[in-house]
Design an enzyme around this catalytic site. Structure first.
Site, mmCIF file in Angstrom:
data_model
loop_
_atom_site.group_PDB
_atom_site.id
_atom_site.type_symbol
_atom_site.label_atom_id
_atom_site.label_comp_id
_atom_site.label_asym_id
_atom_site.label_seq_id
_atom_site.Cartn_x
_atom_site.Cartn_y
_atom_site.Cartn_z
ATOM 1 N N ARG A 66 8.206 -7.829 -1.606
ATOM 2 C CA ARG A 66 7.221 -6.723 -1.258
ATOM 3 C C ARG A 66 6.924 -5.815 -0.426
ATOM 4 O O ARG A 66 7.596 -4.851 -1.002
ATOM 5 C CB ARG A 66 5.388 -7.969 -0.452
ATOM 6 C CG ARG A 66 4.298 -6.795 -0.649
ATOM 7 C CD ARG A 66 4.034 -7.100 -1.800
ATOM 8 N NE ARG A 66 3.023 -6.620 -2.428
ATOM 9 C CZ ARG A 66 2.084 -5.652 -2.896
ATOM 10 N NH1 ARG A 66 2.605 -6.246 -4.128
ATOM 11 N NH2 ARG A 66 0.859 -4.679 -3.144
ATOM 12 N N HIS A 110 -13.404 5.350 -2.269
ATOM 13 C CA HIS A 110 -14.192 4.369 -2.541
ATOM 14 C C HIS A 110 -15.697 4.025 -3.425
ATOM 15 O O HIS A 110 -16.249 5.292 -2.732
ATOM 16 C CB HIS A 110 -14.466 3.377 -0.966
ATOM 17 C CG HIS A 110 -14.691 2.259 -1.262
ATOM 18 N ND1 HIS A 110 -14.375 0.514 -1.753
ATOM 19 C CD2 HIS A 110 -15.435 1.665 -0.854
ATOM 20 C CE1 HIS A 110 -14.605 -0.004 -1.467
ATOM 21 N NE2 HIS A 110 -15.843 0.418 -1.276
#
Ligand code: GAR
Length: 200
Positions: A66, A110
């Site tokens: 990551r 969102h």
């Protein structure tokens, strides 16, 4: 002219709304200089290409861990020296180093009225499934600045959308996009591009 980098993971209808708003003059003083996706199959990349905009994919699957992915993502973003980064359905956690580097310059759309149905695990269709399960009569969308939390940064714009009898998550998702997301995301970009200091 505000240089905007748009980050995407999927279909890219919000990206399309931004590009259309620039073409029609609803957004002024801004240009999309690049579109970055974590997903090589994202249709948003095609949309960018069709518009003559540089489209790149940085997939976490091609990195050993990551941290390496996060570093590559930040380096790629820096290449474009953006004034504003727009998360338009980007379903990857933004690395803390990127938030530090671009504090106050990253916004996200969102698909709910924050603080309802937001935070860890609430993304895409899951948001609308949760709204229907709770039985709310009003939902909507929110544009907000991105900070270290999940959907926790200062709110820029919100728009309410009615939930109707017989809605499925897919039907509700589409209505929230059409009536709220595709309007408030371009509007927020236009306000920022035109120097509105207070955008709430
Ligand atoms: C949009 O509904 C956006 O609000 C949502 O993903 C969808 C992307 O659609 N984002 C989130 O859920 C972020 N937590 P698009 O690729 O067609 O713009």
């Amino acid at each position: 002219m505000l240089k905007v980098v748009v980050m995407v993971s999927g279909g890219g209808t919000n990206l399309q709304a931004i590009l259309d708003a620039i073409d029609s003059g609803k957004i002024t003083n801004a240009q999309v200089t690049a579109v970055i996706s974590n997903n090589p199959g994202a249709y948003a990349l095609e949309r960018a290409g069709q518009h003559g905009i540089e489209a790149v994919c940085i997939s976490p699957k091609t990195f050993s861990d990551r941290e390496a992915f996060n570093q590559a993502l930040l380096e790629k973003v820096k290449e474009y020296a953006p004034d504003l980064i727009v998360l338009a359905g980007f379903l990857v956690t933004i690395p803390p180093a990127m938030i530090q580097e671009y504090r106050g310059k990253i916004i996200n759309i969102h698909p709910s009225l924050i603080p309802s149905f937001c935070g860890v695990g609430y993304y895409g269709l899951k948001v609308h499934e949760a709204a229907l399960a709770r039985g709310v009569k009003i939902t909507g969308a929110t544009v907000h600045y991105v900070d270290e939390g999940v959907d926790s940064g200062p709110i820029i714009l919100q728009k309410a959308v009615e939930v109707k009898e017989g809605d499925t998550p897919e039907i509700l998702q589409r209505r929230v996009m059409e009536e709220a997301e595709w309007k408030i995301l371009p509007e927020a970009i236009n306000r920022i591009a035109n120097g509105e200091r207070s955008v709430s």
